[in-house]
Motif scaffolding. Sequence first.
Motif, mmCIF file in Angstrom:
data_model
loop_
_atom_site.group_PDB
_atom_site.id
_atom_site.type_symbol
_atom_site.label_atom_id
_atom_site.label_comp_id
_atom_site.label_asym_id
_atom_site.label_seq_id
_atom_site.Cartn_x
_atom_site.Cartn_y
_atom_site.Cartn_z
ATOM 1 N N GLY A 1 63.744 24.285 78.226
ATOM 2 C CA GLY A 1 64.041 22.954 77.681
ATOM 3 C C GLY A 1 64.078 21.859 78.735
ATOM 4 N N LYS A 2 63.740 22.195 79.978
ATOM 5 C CA LYS A 2 63.831 21.199 81.047
ATOM 6 C C LYS A 2 62.558 20.363 81.189
ATOM 7 N N LEU A 3 61.443 20.843 80.610
ATOM 8 C CA LEU A 3 60.188 20.077 80.716
ATOM 9 C C LEU A 3 59.595 19.818 79.337
ATOM 10 N N THR A 4 59.334 18.549 79.056
ATOM 11 C CA THR A 4 58.615 18.198 77.829
ATOM 12 C C THR A 4 57.496 17.238 78.213
ATOM 13 N N ALA A 5 56.477 17.141 77.339
ATOM 14 C CA ALA A 5 55.368 16.235 77.626
ATOM 15 C C ALA A 5 55.188 15.254 76.477
ATOM 16 N N THR A 6 54.728 14.061 76.809
ATOM 17 C CA THR A 6 54.545 13.020 75.797
ATOM 18 C C THR A 6 53.473 12.035 76.260
ATOM 19 N N ASP A 7 52.941 11.248 75.302
ATOM 20 C CA ASP A 7 52.048 10.163 75.730
ATOM 21 C C ASP A 7 52.789 8.821 75.687
ATOM 22 N N ASP A 8 54.060 8.861 75.321
ATOM 23 C CA ASP A 8 54.845 7.621 75.242
ATOM 24 C C ASP A 8 55.543 7.358 76.583
ATOM 25 N N GLY A 9 54.812 6.730 77.490
ATOM 26 C CA GLY A 9 55.319 6.489 78.834
ATOM 27 C C GLY A 9 56.492 5.529 78.861
ATOM 28 N N ILE A 10 56.500 4.556 77.944
ATOM 29 C CA ILE A 10 57.590 3.566 77.955
ATOM 30 C C ILE A 10 58.910 4.232 77.577
ATOM 31 N N ALA A 11 58.891 5.009 76.490
ATOM 32 C CA ALA A 11 60.122 5.685 76.054
ATOM 33 C C ALA A 11 60.619 6.631 77.150
ATOM 34 N N ALA B 1 59.612 -0.712 81.457
ATOM 35 C CA ALA B 1 60.818 0.070 81.175
ATOM 36 C C ALA B 1 61.631 0.323 82.434
ATOM 37 N N LEU B 2 61.518 -0.623 83.381
ATOM 38 C CA LEU B 2 62.210 -0.429 84.667
ATOM 39 C C LEU B 2 63.663 -0.891 84.558
ATOM 40 N N ASN B 3 64.564 -0.055 85.067
ATOM 41 C CA ASN B 3 65.986 -0.427 85.083
ATOM 42 C C ASN B 3 66.426 -0.703 86.514
ATOM 43 N N ASP C 1 64.230 6.198 79.756
ATOM 44 C CA ASP C 1 65.229 7.240 79.752
ATOM 45 C C ASP C 1 65.438 7.893 81.114
ATOM 46 N N SER C 2 64.678 7.440 82.153
ATOM 47 C CA SER C 2 64.760 8.157 83.435
ATOM 48 C C SER C 2 65.054 7.209 84.585
ATOM 49 N N ARG C 3 65.709 7.741 85.593
ATOM 50 C CA ARG C 3 66.042 6.919 86.777
ATOM 51 C C ARG C 3 64.955 7.025 87.845
ATOM 52 N N ILE C 4 64.181 8.118 87.764
ATOM 53 C CA ILE C 4 63.133 8.315 88.778
ATOM 54 C C ILE C 4 61.784 8.457 88.102
ATOM 55 N N LYS C 5 60.817 7.678 88.550
ATOM 56 C CA LYS C 5 59.466 7.750 87.992
ATOM 57 C C LYS C 5 58.509 8.138 89.108
ATOM 58 N N ILE C 6 57.719 9.185 88.870
ATOM 59 C CA ILE C 6 56.758 9.630 89.887
ATOM 60 C C ILE C 6 55.342 9.467 89.334
ATOM 61 N N VAL C 7 54.471 8.814 90.105
ATOM 62 C CA VAL C 7 53.100 8.563 89.654
ATOM 63 C C VAL C 7 52.139 9.506 90.387
ATOM 64 N N ILE C 8 51.498 10.392 89.614
ATOM 65 C CA ILE C 8 50.554 11.358 90.215
ATOM 66 C C ILE C 8 49.284 11.355 89.364
ATOM 67 N N VAL C 9 48.614 10.214 89.341
ATOM 68 C CA VAL C 9 47.396 10.082 88.527
ATOM 69 C C VAL C 9 46.183 10.001 89.456
ATOM 70 N N GLN D 1 66.005 17.419 84.588
ATOM 71 C CA GLN D 1 65.363 17.182 83.289
ATOM 72 C C GLN D 1 64.098 16.339 83.519
ATOM 73 N N VAL D 2 62.945 16.858 83.120
ATOM 74 C CA VAL D 2 61.677 16.184 83.431
ATOM 75 C C VAL D 2 60.874 15.893 82.170
ATOM 76 N N THR D 3 60.343 14.674 82.083
ATOM 77 C CA THR D 3 59.378 14.355 81.031
ATOM 78 C C THR D 3 58.042 14.082 81.707
ATOM 79 N N GLY D 4 57.011 14.782 81.265
ATOM 80 C CA GLY D 4 55.673 14.554 81.798
ATOM 81 C C GLY D 4 54.927 13.624 80.862
#
Length: 428
Positions: A62-72, A109-111, A76-84, A25-28
Motif C-alpha cells: 500500500g506504499k506505492l500507487t500510480a496516477t495520471d493526476d499530477g496536481i492531486a 500544487a506547490l505548498n 498531497d505531498s511535501r516532496i516532488k521528484i521529477v524523473i522524466v 508513502q509514494v505516488t507515482g
Amino acid sequence: SKITVFGLGHIGLPTAALFANSGLQVTGVDINKRTIEYVNKGKTPIMEPGLDELVKKAVESGKLTATDDGIAASKDSRIKIVIVPTPVDEFKKSDLSAVESACKTIAKALNKDDLVIIESTTPPKTCENIVIPILEESGLKAGNDFGVAYTPERALPNNTIYEMTHNARVIGGINEKSADTAVSLYEHITKGKIIKVNDLITAEMVKLMENTYRDTNIALSNELAKVCEKLGIDAIEAIAAANHHPRVNIHTPGPGVGGHCLSIDPYFIVEIAEQEGIESTLIKNARAINDGMPGHVAEIVVNTLNDVGKQINDSKVGILGVAYKGNVADARETPAKPLIELLLEEGFDVYAHDPHTSSDLIKYFGAEPVSMEEVLKCDCVVLITDHDEYKSITPDMIENKIFVCTRPILNPDEFKMEGVIFKGIGRL
Ligand code: SAJ
C-alpha cells in the motif's frame, strides 16, 4: 512524509519503488495509462532485473500507487521528484518539454516548504533558467518559500537496482537546507556515499561529465581500433596490454554507442558551450566517430564478401542482436538500426535475431525477424550485441564461414582454425 515521483520510466519506477519499500508513502505520476495500470496491479512494464519483485512488494504494502493526476498527487505531498525523459531533437538540441510540463503541474500544487528535486538529465542551468521560473509561477519564491535540489541518477541499466542503492550520489541544492533535506531523503534508499556539491549547476554538470567521459573514451578506442585494423594489429590484445598500465583505461571498441544516455548527454554540453561561445570540438568529434561505427561495420561486411567473390545482390546478411548492449531489451539509439539501413541500401537481404527484443521492432528497423539458427545460415553473420546467448557460438555453427563479430566476446583463433573468416572491430 509523502513523495510524488513524476515519471515512472527506467529510473523513475525503481526510485519510486525503493522509496516506498523504505516505508515512505509514494505516488507515482505518469502520462502513460498502460504504465499506471501495470503499476497499480503491482507489475512493471520495464524489463530490469529485480524490479518486478520490488514493485510488487511496494504496491502490495500500500506504499506505492500510480496516477495520471499530477496536481492531486502534488497537493498531497511535501516532496516532488521529477524523473522524466530529456531527449535531443533532430538538431541535437535538448528537448525539455517533459520537465517543463511536470514543473507546470507542480507549480499548480506547490505548498510552502515543499522540496522539488530534479533527477532528469538536463543541460547545465536548466534548474536556474527553466525549472525555478516555472515553479515560481505558483507565487512562491524558490529558496525562501520552497526548496530545489538536483541529483542525477547514475545507475547502469541491467544493474539499476544494485547501483541505485550502492553508487555514490551527487546532490546540489539552491541552498544548504534544500541540499540537506535531499541528502536525508536519499539516505533512505542508498548505502552509497552521498556527495553534496556547491550548487544546482555543479550537480547538473557532473552527470554530463561522466557520460561524456565514457563516450569520448569509447570514441578513442574505436579510432585506435580502426588504425590497428590497417596496421594488422589486434586492437583488443593491444588495449588489454595497455590497460595494465596503472593510469590507462582504454574502453572497448564496438559497433557504435547506443542507449539513451551516452549518445545524447554529450550534446547537452555542446549546446551549453555554444551558448557560452565555446566550440566543443573533442566532444562533437567523439560523437561523430561513434556514430560512424555502423558505417564502418557495413564496410567490413561489403569488403569481406567482395574478397570471397560473393555478389551483394544475392547475399544474405544475418544480424545477431539489435539491443544497444548485452542482456537488455532496450534498443534506443542502437547501432543496429543504422547498420540495417546501410546494409539494405547496399542491396543485401537483411535478417536479424534478438532474444530480448520483439520481432516487431526488428521489422520496424527494416530487417526480417528470424531465429538464431536462420541467422547463422546467412552468407555473412554479423554479431552486434554482446548478449550472453551469443557467447557460446562455435565455429561449426557459422554455416557459410563468414563472421563479423563486432564485440570481443569470442576468440578469433578458434574460428580461424576451423576455416571461418573472422572479422571484427580492430581485428586482423
Ligand atoms: N560501449 C562500448 N564500449 C565500451 C563501453 C560501452 O562500445 O567500452 C557501448 C555499449 O555497447 C552501449 C553504449 O556504449 O552501446 C553505452 O553502454 P554503457 O553500458 O556504457 O552505458 P549505459 O548507456 O547503459 O549507461 C550509462 C552509464 N554511465 C556511465 O557509466 C558513465 C550509467 O551509469 C548511467 O546511469 C546511464 O548511462 C545514464 O542513465 O545516464
